[in-house]
Motif scaffolding. Structure first.
Motif, short mmCIF file in Angstrom:
data_model
loop_
_atom_site.label_atom_id
_atom_site.label_comp_id
_atom_site.label_asym_id
_atom_site.label_seq_id
_atom_site.Cartn_x
_atom_site.Cartn_y
_atom_site.Cartn_z
N MET A 1 55.43 92.30 49.04
CA MET A 1 54.66 93.11 48.10
C MET A 1 53.44 92.36 47.59
O MET A 1 52.35 92.93 47.44
N CYS A 2 53.59 91.07 47.33
CA CYS A 2 52.45 90.25 46.89
C CYS A 2 51.31 90.30 47.90
O CYS A 2 50.14 90.54 47.54
N HIS A 3 51.64 90.07 49.16
CA HIS A 3 50.61 90.06 50.21
C HIS A 3 50.02 91.46 50.41
O HIS A 3 48.84 91.60 50.71
N ALA A 4 50.87 92.48 50.26
CA ALA A 4 50.37 93.85 50.40
C ALA A 4 49.34 94.18 49.33
O ALA A 4 48.30 94.79 49.60
N ILE A 5 49.60 93.75 48.10
CA ILE A 5 48.63 93.95 47.01
C ILE A 5 47.32 93.23 47.34
O ILE A 5 46.23 93.79 47.22
N GLY A 6 47.45 91.96 47.74
CA GLY A 6 46.26 91.18 48.07
C GLY A 6 45.46 91.80 49.20
O GLY A 6 44.22 91.86 49.14
N GLU B 1 47.04 92.84 67.16
CA GLU B 1 46.96 91.46 67.65
C GLU B 1 47.29 90.49 66.53
O GLU B 1 46.75 90.56 65.43
N MET B 2 48.20 89.56 66.83
CA MET B 2 48.48 88.47 65.92
C MET B 2 48.26 87.19 66.70
O MET B 2 48.29 87.17 67.92
N ARG B 3 48.03 86.12 65.97
CA ARG B 3 47.79 84.85 66.65
C ARG B 3 48.70 83.76 66.11
O ARG B 3 49.10 83.79 64.96
N GLY B 4 49.00 82.82 66.98
CA GLY B 4 49.79 81.67 66.56
C GLY B 4 49.35 80.46 67.34
O GLY B 4 48.83 80.57 68.45
N TYR C 1 51.47 91.56 56.25
CA TYR C 1 52.28 92.25 55.24
C TYR C 1 51.39 93.22 54.47
O TYR C 1 50.53 92.79 53.69
N SER C 2 51.60 94.48 54.69
CA SER C 2 50.78 95.50 54.03
C SER C 2 51.69 96.60 53.50
O SER C 2 52.90 96.61 53.73
#
Length: 466
Positions: free
Chosen positions: A180-185, A92-95, A134-135
């Protein structure tokens, strides 16, 4: 509101159905499911991210007016987006609608506020600005990104406890640095929920710094950043030439590194190639690991395409996937953009997604050099494909297999050259324009009813493009 919101939504659909063509209504509104109505926020469920974006782009005015008429002024539209993954799990994603209803600002249902350097917040209230979409699960590995991905995963699992501190990732636009940044976070937040993780663009960092100087709150600004456990700064090259901003970041960097906090930075070039950045900062950028994200190789491009196709619920043949992967080589954004455009053309024009459509979309949307396909090449490819000698295609033979090869040759010459029908005829045994037109139409009509023959044409098309 006493009336059931689903009944009210049905009333909205009746109004919309009256003003839209049936095909448009069935495509874009019939699949919508009303999900929830609370606090003047109506949530509707839509099948995909593309569906949501298309509604916002093409039909938001109609939605605004209808919701205002049925639900009342001040109503806010929210979306619930379900995406099927490879494991058949619904994600599920939301907008929230980007446009206000009745020209009023919508009530916020999703917080996107960037943490202020002047607010003291507890970890539980801290907004990391990490996009969980983003993972590492959807950051696919290939030869072009293996080292960078491995290092990033190590940082995510053991922040500040590896030799990769700082982790400096560089590469051209669209190769996956921000992902990649968001995946690390996301990885750090999942494994260490008590840590303060912050993703921030260098542009926003310098804006915040400018505001801090203007309001004489530099100490608060520095204190905020020195309390971060994992600081991720995207596009660090944007600090080039900003001496005072760099000086402040230098002190923040030193404090975090000395206190065993993790730093991650991205740039469009390596530290060795950066200009306008102080040498003492560049030295620190090189303390850990500097790793380049290369353009995705062809196998990785195919993997990314197939995942995007699965996510958007499309059906695209392997031939088309291969064609896109072979010709869209620069970055991931172009790959995903081509799929979105293909979906739009297919739905709106009610056409199958084939190589011909893919080529048209690519020529319109990205830097795509159309290969020059000559009459000679067409004759050679068709002759080889059907195992019919070229001189027989030029002859007056009426054998079925020879006639078909001849008409296919005409078909592809017309599609790939600017020659007139008479000129095409002169290249295929001196036929007149009526014979060429008949042959072209015959092949076109046959491809629409015979799947096997259509597959043959797509195979020939691929050979012509190779």
């Amino acid at each position: 509101m006493t009336t059931d919101f689903k009944t009210l939504w049905s009333s909205c659909l009746e109004i919309i159905r009256d003003v839209l063509p049936e095909a448009a209504y069935n495509t874009w509104f019939a699949p919508i499911v009303p999900s929830k109505y609370e606090g003047n926020v109506l949530t509707i469920q839509v099948p995909s991210q593309f569906f949501y974006e298309y509604l916002e782009d093409k039909y938001i005015d109609l939605l605004q007016q209808t919701l205002h008429r049925v639900f009342g002024s001040g109503t806010v539209l929210s979306y619930r987006i379900l995406v099927e993954t490879e494991n058949n799990l619904a994600v599920e994603m939301r907008g929230v609608s980007k446009a206000p209803i009745n020209n009023k600002k919508p009530k916020a249902t999703i917080t996107t506020k960037v943490p202020s350097p002047f607010d003291r917040v507890e970890t539980s209230d801290f907004n990391s600005q990490i996009n969980s979409r983003y993972s590492f699960n959807n950051f696919f590995e290939g030869e072009s990104n293996k080292l960078a991905r491995t290092a990033a995963e190590a940082v995510g699992m053991n922040p500040a406890k590896t030799a990769f501190n700082p982790l400096f990732v560089y590469g051209k636009s669209g190769v996956g640095k921000t992902h990649m940044c968001h995946a690390i976070g996301s990885e750090v937040l999942e494994l260490f929920p008590d840590k303060k993780v912050l993703y921030v663009s260098a542009h926003l960092f310098k804006v915040q710094y400018t505001d801090a100087r203007r309001f004489n709150t530099i100490n608060d600004f520095i204190n905020f950043y020195q309390n971060i456990d994992v600081l991720i700064i995207d596009d660090i090259q944007e600090l080039s030439g900003l001496e005072k901003t760099q000086n402040t970041f230098f002190h923040i960097f030193n404090h975090l590194h000395q206190n065993n906090k993790q730093l991650v930075m991205t740039s469009d070039c390596s530290p060795m190639e950066m200009v306008g950045v102080e040498e003492r900062l560049l030295t620190r950028f090189r303390w850990g690991l500097s790793v380049k994200l290369e353009r995705p190789d062809i196998e990785l491009r195919k993997t990314i395409l197939k995942h995007k196709i699965l996510t958007d619920g499309l059906t695209i043949s392997d031939e088309v996937v291969d064609f896109i992967a072979e010709n869209v080589t620069e970055n991931v954004r172009d790959l995903e953009g081509v799929i979105v455009s293909l979906m739009a053309h297919s739905i709106i024009n009610n056409k199958d997604i084939n190589i011909s459509l893919a080529r048209r979309v690519m020529e319109q949307n990205i830097k795509f050099e159309k290969k020059k396909i000559t009459v000679q090449k067409i004759q050679d490819v068709v002759s080889d494909y059907f195992s019919v000698k070229k001189d027989l295609i030029q002859s007056s033979s009426r054998k079925r297999e020879i006639v078909q090869a001849r008409q296919v040759t005409m078909y592809f010459i017309k599609n790939h050259t600017e020659l007139s029908l008479s000129q095409i005829g002169s290249h295929v045994g001196n036929r007149n324009h009526a014979t060429v037109l008949h042959g072209y139409n015959n092949i076109k009509n046959l491809s629409e009813v015979d799947r096997g023959f259509k597959a043959d044409l797509e195979s020939i098309e691929r050979l012509l493009q190779s």
